[in-house]
Motif scaffolding. Sequence first.
Motif, PDB file in Angstrom:
ATOM      1  N   LEU A 107      -8.253   1.170  -2.859  1.00 29.14           N
ATOM      2  CA  LEU A 107      -7.575   2.398  -3.251  1.00 29.14           C
ATOM      3  C   LEU A 107      -7.842   2.653  -4.710  1.00 29.14           C
ATOM      4  O   LEU A 107      -8.346   1.781  -5.424  1.00 29.14           O
ATOM      5  CB  LEU A 107      -6.071   2.325  -2.974  1.00 29.14           C
ATOM      6  N   GLU A 129       0.821   4.093  -2.908  1.00 30.05           N
ATOM      7  CA  GLU A 129       0.511   5.495  -2.607  1.00 30.05           C
ATOM      8  C   GLU A 129       1.629   6.407  -3.106  1.00 30.05           C
ATOM      9  O   GLU A 129       1.356   7.498  -3.616  1.00 30.05           O
ATOM     10  CB  GLU A 129       0.258   5.676  -1.116  1.00 30.05           C
ATOM     11  N   ARG A 179      -4.487   6.291  -4.085  1.00 26.58           N
ATOM     12  CA  ARG A 179      -5.147   6.976  -2.971  1.00 26.58           C
ATOM     13  C   ARG A 179      -6.140   6.015  -2.330  1.00 26.58           C
ATOM     14  O   ARG A 179      -7.105   5.591  -2.975  1.00 26.58           O
ATOM     15  CB  ARG A 179      -5.864   8.229  -3.478  1.00 26.58           C
ATOM     16  N   ARG A 180      -5.902   5.720  -1.058  1.00 24.10           N
ATOM     17  CA  ARG A 180      -6.782   4.768  -0.365  1.00 24.10           C
ATOM     18  C   ARG A 180      -8.113   5.407  -0.006  1.00 24.10           C
ATOM     19  O   ARG A 180      -8.203   6.607   0.210  1.00 24.10           O
ATOM     20  CB  ARG A 180      -6.091   4.205   0.871  1.00 24.10           C
ATOM     21  N   LEU A 202       0.826  -1.200   0.000  1.00 25.52           N
ATOM     22  CA  LEU A 202       0.000   0.000   0.000  1.00 25.52           C
ATOM     23  C   LEU A 202       0.864   1.255   0.000  1.00 25.52           C
ATOM     24  O   LEU A 202       0.597   2.199  -0.751  1.00 25.52           O
ATOM     25  CB  LEU A 202      -0.948  -0.007   1.203  1.00 25.52           C
TER      26      LEU A 202
END
Length: 151
Positions: free
Chosen positions: A133, A107, A112-113, A103
Amino acid sequence: MSSPAFRHCGLTVSDIDRSLEFWHDALGLELVARQSQERGYIETITQEPGAHVHQAHLRFPGSDDFIELLQYVTPRGEPRRPMPRDPGGGHVAVTCADLPTLLARLETAGGRRFADPVALDRGINAGALVVYLRDPDEHIVELVQPPSRVG
């Protein structure tokens, strides 16, 4: 007659190089091929007059499953931001061994979570760690870290 089998999932992107940073560099999919198609069959199968498309074929390591990235040079499309609830939307689910590390890499590459990862407490995936995400073009990606099994 043989049974149907999964071949690939195609995702339309606005910038193929930026998308390769996410899907190849950060996620770790193997780049199998890059090519461009102009008019001819791509125009016929998509029914997009004047279609000119840059393509990248990415394979999940150790499998025959692919993601195909398509950047339409012409005609240009309109960006969309589908929500998980929208008919016609969807998501790509990816199994991983270390969700927090993956993750963070995604990012850094523009992902973008939706929220922090969640440990599932029921259902067929109980015990898994999961997060949704978006990639740089708003495609929804689900990361799933299966529960560790002792035994």
